[in-house]
Design an enzyme around this catalytic site. Sequence first.
Site, mmCIF file in Angstrom:
data_model
loop_
_atom_site.group_PDB
_atom_site.id
_atom_site.type_symbol
_atom_site.label_atom_id
_atom_site.label_comp_id
_atom_site.label_asym_id
_atom_site.label_seq_id
_atom_site.Cartn_x
_atom_site.Cartn_y
_atom_site.Cartn_z
ATOM 1 N N SER A 208 -8.571 -0.947 4.220
ATOM 2 C CA SER A 208 -8.340 -1.949 3.164
ATOM 3 C C SER A 208 -8.346 -3.333 3.803
ATOM 4 O O SER A 208 -8.038 -3.470 4.997
ATOM 5 C CB SER A 208 -6.969 -1.712 2.514
ATOM 6 O OG SER A 208 -6.590 -2.812 1.723
ATOM 7 N N TYR B 38 2.126 -0.672 3.516
ATOM 8 C CA TYR B 38 0.767 -0.331 3.059
ATOM 9 C C TYR B 38 -0.269 -0.957 3.999
ATOM 10 O O TYR B 38 -1.149 -0.264 4.530
ATOM 11 C CB TYR B 38 0.530 -0.796 1.617
ATOM 12 C CG TYR B 38 -0.894 -0.503 1.184
ATOM 13 C CD1 TYR B 38 -1.340 0.806 1.054
ATOM 14 C CD2 TYR B 38 -1.804 -1.541 0.958
ATOM 15 C CE1 TYR B 38 -2.655 1.084 0.704
ATOM 16 C CE2 TYR B 38 -3.119 -1.272 0.601
ATOM 17 C CZ TYR B 38 -3.541 0.046 0.475
ATOM 18 O OH TYR B 38 -4.845 0.326 0.137
HETATM 19 N N1 LIG Z 1 -8.239 0.144 -5.426
HETATM 20 C C1 LIG Z 1 -8.125 -0.758 -4.458
HETATM 21 O O1 LIG Z 1 -7.952 -1.962 -4.691
HETATM 22 C C2 LIG Z 1 -8.267 -0.324 -3.027
HETATM 23 C C3 LIG Z 1 -8.012 0.974 -2.603
HETATM 24 N N2 LIG Z 1 -8.120 1.294 -1.274
HETATM 25 C C4 LIG Z 1 -7.880 2.644 -0.781
HETATM 26 O O2 LIG Z 1 -8.869 3.505 -1.338
HETATM 27 C C5 LIG Z 1 -8.369 4.826 -1.440
HETATM 28 C C6 LIG Z 1 -8.606 5.338 -2.848
HETATM 29 O O3 LIG Z 1 -7.903 4.514 -3.741
HETATM 30 P P1 LIG Z 1 -8.302 4.326 -5.269
HETATM 31 O O4 LIG Z 1 -9.456 5.140 -5.629
HETATM 32 O O5 LIG Z 1 -8.345 2.874 -5.516
HETATM 33 O O6 LIG Z 1 -6.939 4.865 -5.959
HETATM 34 P P2 LIG Z 1 -6.669 6.004 -7.038
HETATM 35 O O7 LIG Z 1 -5.191 5.992 -7.254
HETATM 36 O O8 LIG Z 1 -7.555 5.859 -8.203
HETATM 37 O O9 LIG Z 1 -7.074 7.346 -6.242
HETATM 38 C C7 LIG Z 1 -6.291 7.821 -5.184
HETATM 39 C C8 LIG Z 1 -6.683 9.253 -4.875
HETATM 40 O O10 LIG Z 1 -5.883 9.703 -3.757
HETATM 41 C C9 LIG Z 1 -5.361 10.974 -4.058
HETATM 42 N N3 LIG Z 1 -4.092 11.204 -3.366
HETATM 43 C C10 LIG Z 1 -3.008 10.386 -3.309
HETATM 44 N N4 LIG Z 1 -2.029 10.971 -2.603
HETATM 45 C C11 LIG Z 1 -2.493 12.188 -2.210
HETATM 46 C C12 LIG Z 1 -1.965 13.269 -1.451
HETATM 47 N N5 LIG Z 1 -0.709 13.245 -0.962
HETATM 48 N N6 LIG Z 1 -2.726 14.353 -1.235
HETATM 49 C C13 LIG Z 1 -3.978 14.416 -1.733
HETATM 50 N N7 LIG Z 1 -4.564 13.436 -2.443
HETATM 51 C C14 LIG Z 1 -3.813 12.344 -2.685
HETATM 52 C C15 LIG Z 1 -5.184 10.986 -5.574
HETATM 53 O O11 LIG Z 1 -5.272 12.321 -6.067
HETATM 54 P P3 LIG Z 1 -4.062 13.193 -6.613
HETATM 55 O O12 LIG Z 1 -3.045 12.250 -7.208
HETATM 56 O O13 LIG Z 1 -4.699 14.106 -7.609
HETATM 57 O O14 LIG Z 1 -3.562 13.918 -5.409
HETATM 58 C C16 LIG Z 1 -6.411 10.202 -6.019
HETATM 59 O O15 LIG Z 1 -7.506 11.064 -6.174
HETATM 60 C C17 LIG Z 1 -6.906 4.756 -1.027
HETATM 61 O O16 LIG Z 1 -6.821 5.146 0.330
HETATM 62 C C18 LIG Z 1 -6.560 3.279 -1.172
HETATM 63 O O17 LIG Z 1 -5.520 2.892 -0.311
HETATM 64 C C19 LIG Z 1 -8.511 0.373 -0.353
HETATM 65 C C20 LIG Z 1 -8.771 -0.897 -0.713
HETATM 66 C C21 LIG Z 1 -8.717 -1.335 -2.080
HETATM 67 O O1 LIG Z 2 -5.982 -1.931 -0.634
HETATM 68 C C1 LIG Z 2 -5.961 -2.506 -1.698
HETATM 69 C C2 LIG Z 2 -6.435 -3.825 -1.920
HETATM 70 S S1 LIG Z 2 -5.162 -4.945 -1.912
HETATM 71 O O2 LIG Z 2 -4.267 -4.644 -3.074
HETATM 72 O O3 LIG Z 2 -4.387 -4.824 -0.675
HETATM 73 O O4 LIG Z 2 -5.793 -6.280 -2.056
#
Ligand SMILES: NC(=O)C1=CN([C@@H]2O[C@H](COP(=O)(O)OP(=O)(O)OC[C@H]3O[C@@H](n4cnc5c(N)ncnc54)[C@H](OP(=O)(O)O)[C@@H]3O)[C@@H](O)[C@H]2O)C=CC1
Ligand SMILES: O=CCS(=O)(=O)O
Length: 253
Positions: free
Chosen positions: A138, A151
């Site tokens: 991120s 985070y």
């Molecule tokens: N959206 C944003 O602004 C950004 C996101 N990210 C990163 O991208 C990744 C995906 O995020 P995003 O798609 O936005 O978020 P979402 O919340 O839409 O998706 C997160 C996914 O992670 C899974 N997950 C969470 N905890 C667990 C666990 N303990 N075991 C297995 N699966 C898990 C969830 O599935 P389930 O709950 O079914 O287990 C879900 O499918 C993350 O690592 C996030 O930190 C990075 C930068 C920016």
């Molecule tokens: O990882 C997620 C993006 S932000 O919220 O840190 O800008």
Amino acid sequence: MPSVLITGATSGFGKAAAMRFAQAGWSLILTGRREERLKALEEELSKQVPVLTLTLDVRDSDAVTKALGELPESFLPLTCLINNAGLALAPEPAQKVDLKDWHTMIDTNITGLVNVTHAALPLLLTQGEGASILNLGSVAGQWPYPGGHVYGASKAFVQQFSYNLRCDLLGTGIRVTDLAPGMAETEFTLVRTKGNQEASDALYRGTTPLQAEDIAEQLYYLATLPAHININRLEIMPVRQAWSPFNINRDAE
Ligand SMILES: NC(=O)C1=CN([C@@H]2O[C@H](COP(=O)(O)OP(=O)(O)OC[C@H]3O[C@@H](n4cnc5c(N)ncnc54)[C@H](OP(=O)(O)O)[C@@H]3O)[C@@H](O)[C@H]2O)C=CC1
Ligand SMILES: O=CCS(=O)(=O)O
């Protein structure tokens, strides 16, 4: 047929990546905790490509090791691992955070990612040249901001772990990338605010955040680069997001 293992495929980037790789004919191994969502995705995408769903919590190292150790031969060797499962919690300042939320982020974003990587490495090594590990970091892993505390630190771990993996995997042909997005509209903020839909809507309102499909496209690009190219880190922000000036604490006038 190449195969991809995507953690966190029930939502956001992971789900969009599943669709993108399916469109290109890859076999899919999809994981997440929400079984119903995984099954719905399997029903939809198995019309196009072979799909295996594993209901898994990435924090459970025994379950991860067992599930990845028992993958059917038809999904092997593994061409690409997308370490995507992750979350942010507790947007409040560090001094107000519930310690449990810090532990959950560390257990998921660090320990979970390490669990999956450790179990997947032998499967990727069999593929060797052309294989990839794509880790979701991120911008928060590089740039500090209020409320980023654990985070951001967990995503800094993702970056350094990715670089260090590259050192150890030199000569194996396996690429490693830290893909570091900025603001993207997924369920991320709903999770971060523990279900506050209004707060999530407010964050994305009146601007143009990245969409899950934008990140899925980058993941596909990274996984299909010529085998001799490794992009170490790819940071992507929406055009309408940038940094702020330093914050200064001043005496009252
Ligand atoms: N959206 C944003 O602004 C950004 C996101 N990210 C990163 O991208 C990744 C995906 O995020 P995003 O798609 O936005 O978020 P979402 O919340 O839409 O998706 C997160 C996914 O992670 C899974 N997950 C969470 N905890 C667990 C666990 N303990 N075991 C297995 N699966 C898990 C969830 O599935 P389930 O709950 O079914 O287990 C879900 O499918 C993350 O690592 C996030 O930190 C990075 C930068 C920016
Ligand atoms: O990882 C997620 C993006 S932000 O919220 O840190 O800008």
